[in-house]
Write a protein that holds these residues in place. Structure first.
Motif, mmCIF file in Angstrom:
data_model
loop_
_atom_site.group_PDB
_atom_site.id
_atom_site.type_symbol
_atom_site.label_atom_id
_atom_site.label_comp_id
_atom_site.label_asym_id
_atom_site.label_seq_id
_atom_site.Cartn_x
_atom_site.Cartn_y
_atom_site.Cartn_z
ATOM 1 N N CYS A 129 52.102 94.298 9.379
ATOM 2 C CA CYS A 129 52.155 93.375 8.248
ATOM 3 C C CYS A 129 50.805 93.346 7.529
ATOM 4 C CB CYS A 129 52.515 91.967 8.740
ATOM 5 S SG CYS A 129 52.512 90.728 7.438
ATOM 6 N N SER A 130 50.851 93.498 6.218
ATOM 7 C CA SER A 130 49.616 93.457 5.432
ATOM 8 C C SER A 130 49.439 92.119 4.715
ATOM 9 C CB SER A 130 49.610 94.589 4.393
ATOM 10 O OG SER A 130 50.727 94.474 3.532
ATOM 11 N N ASN A 131 50.516 91.324 4.677
ATOM 12 C CA ASN A 131 50.446 90.016 4.025
ATOM 13 C C ASN A 131 50.051 88.971 5.071
ATOM 14 O OD1 ASN A 131 50.676 87.907 2.195
ATOM 15 N ND2 ASN A 131 52.899 87.738 2.422
ATOM 16 N N GLY B 171 55.828 88.214 11.191
ATOM 17 C CA GLY B 171 56.906 89.061 10.712
ATOM 18 C C GLY B 171 56.355 90.179 9.854
ATOM 19 N N PRO B 172 57.161 91.191 9.556
ATOM 20 C CA PRO B 172 56.682 92.324 8.763
ATOM 21 C C PRO B 172 56.346 91.950 7.319
ATOM 22 C CG PRO B 172 59.059 92.458 9.115
ATOM 23 C CD PRO B 172 58.562 91.349 9.973
ATOM 24 N N ASN B 173 56.956 90.881 6.814
ATOM 25 C CA ASN B 173 56.695 90.471 5.430
ATOM 26 C C ASN B 173 55.543 89.478 5.302
ATOM 27 O OD1 ASN B 173 58.878 92.014 4.414
ATOM 28 N ND2 ASN B 173 60.312 90.384 4.984
ATOM 29 N N GLU B 174 55.329 88.680 6.356
ATOM 30 C CA GLU B 174 54.254 87.692 6.316
ATOM 31 C C GLU B 174 53.875 87.281 7.728
ATOM 32 O OE1 GLU B 174 54.221 84.066 3.568
ATOM 33 O OE2 GLU B 174 54.442 83.104 5.539
ATOM 34 N N THR B 175 52.584 87.274 7.996
ATOM 35 C CA THR B 175 52.058 86.752 9.262
ATOM 36 C C THR B 175 51.088 85.639 8.918
ATOM 37 O OG1 THR B 175 52.334 88.854 10.423
ATOM 38 C CG2 THR B 175 50.742 87.297 11.338
#
Length: 363
Positions: free
Chosen positions: A61-63, A286-290
């Motif tokens: 996750c990059s976000n 999560g992959p969309n936001e951590t």
């Protein structure tokens, strides 16, 4: 929920320099004259937490959204502030809005920087500000007691009665030169309703020269004695300012090592601040936001869910929970579940620091 703290102290102790360094800004004037800061400067910074980035890396996750820490640089206070001297009224109004007080104390000698009292005496500096806060609280309580007493003659409201009793308890303390936070009142929510300055938890920050950052000096020892059970953090505003100029994290690490210290002033303030206010962190990954979420120690799972959204608390069913270390060791949710490390926690579960949580709810 974040951590909101007011940076206070006498004029010219380094409050604004420290504020600029901690928040990596230059918005707060830091000139060498009293009342350089007039209106409060507000800065928000990300709470440093290595766990957040390690968790995000597991799920690619990059976000990444860390918790926020808010600093408020408040005008310097002088003797007589409770009566409006200097910028006293502005100071007192601004500090009421904060969760905690970061009391910056000058613990360095520098003939080029004027001390408002003419000499370095950290204990006297602390007592000056404590006295002004105490006098302001005493005046506030004296005004409120007659009105509340009159109200109680025609009402037996339990909250008003408890408030009146608390005010009387606090009044006796203040009259004898003791801070309201020392009041023996079991229901702390009643104490919070009083909105008094001396009920704020306090952290003392000793601003020292670069040479004294590792071991402190005779002035920091005096502050520690005076502070009692309150946390004391030793910081060099000038060093923090240099660190703020470095963009590369490796450069910052090497710079800290060269000084013989292992963490920045911001790290120290956050650690002690969380302890001071009884705060801790849980994560949603999560992959969309951590993301990191700041909550009060002792919160139940539904209450923690409510920090995200009130619907989460209202319709709470359960919380899928994994210890952050297990999440890392077993490479994410699936691995932790297969290893029996994922738990379904109900409404009575008390959230632990570092929990990775996924809430199930229905509204």
């Amino acid at each position: 929920m974040g951590f909101n703290c007011g940076i206070v102290g006498l004029p010219n102790v380094g409050k604004s320099t420290l504020f600029n360094a901690l928040t990596s800004t230059s918005q707060a004037d830091s000139a060498n004259y009293p009342f350089c800061t007039i209106d409060p400067n507000i800065g928000r910074v990300a709470v440093p937490d290595d766990r957040l980035y390690k968790l995000a890396n597991i799920v690619n996750c990059s976000n990444i959204i860390p918790s926020q820490l808010e600093f408020v640089d408040i005008a310097g206070i002088v003797k007589g502030a409770s009566k409006g001297e200097g910028l006293g009224n502005k100071f007192l109004a601004n500090i009421r809005e904060t969760d905690a007080i970061l009391h910056v104390v000058r613990c360095f000698e520098d003939s080029d920087i004027v001390h408002v009292k003419g000499s370095i005496n950290p204990v006297s500096d602390i007592e000056t500000i404590e006295t002004e806060l105490l006098l302001a609280d005493l005046e506030s309580v004296e005004k409120r007691l007659p009105a509340l007493e009159k109200k109680l003659r025609g009402s037996k409201d339990k909250n008003d009665t408890a408030l009146f009793e608390a005010l009387n308890t606090v009044y006796e303390l203040l009259k004898n030169g003791q801070l309201a936070i020392s009041a023996n009142i079991k229901d702390k929510s009643i104490l919070n309703q009083l909105q008094l300055l001396t009920t704020k938890p306090v952290m003392f920050i000793c601003n020292v020269s670069e040479d004294d950052i590792v071991s402190g000096n005779k002035y920091t020892e005096l502050v520690k004695e005076k502070a009692g059970n309150n946390p004391v953090v030793i910081i060099s505003a000038s060093i923090e300012n240099e660190i703020a100029q470095l963009e590369n994290i490796n450069e910052k690490i090497e710079f800290l090592k060269s000084l013989g210290v292992d963490s920045t002033g911001l790290d120290k303030v956050v650690r002690q601040g969380y302890e001071l206010l009884g705060l801790m962190t849980y994560f949603t990954v999560g992959p969309n936001e951590t993301r990191a979420w700041t909550i009060t120690k002792g919160m139940s799972a539904p209450q923690a869910a409510g920090v995200i959204h009130s619907d989460f608390e209202r319709g709470f069913i359960c919380a899928e929970t994994i210890n952050w270390q297990d999440f890392l060791e077993y490479k994410g949710e699936l691995g932790a579940k297969q290893a029996g490390k994922l738990r379904l926690e109900g409404k009575d579960y008390i959230v632990q620091d570092g929990d990775v949580m996924h809430f199930r709810f229905n509204v």
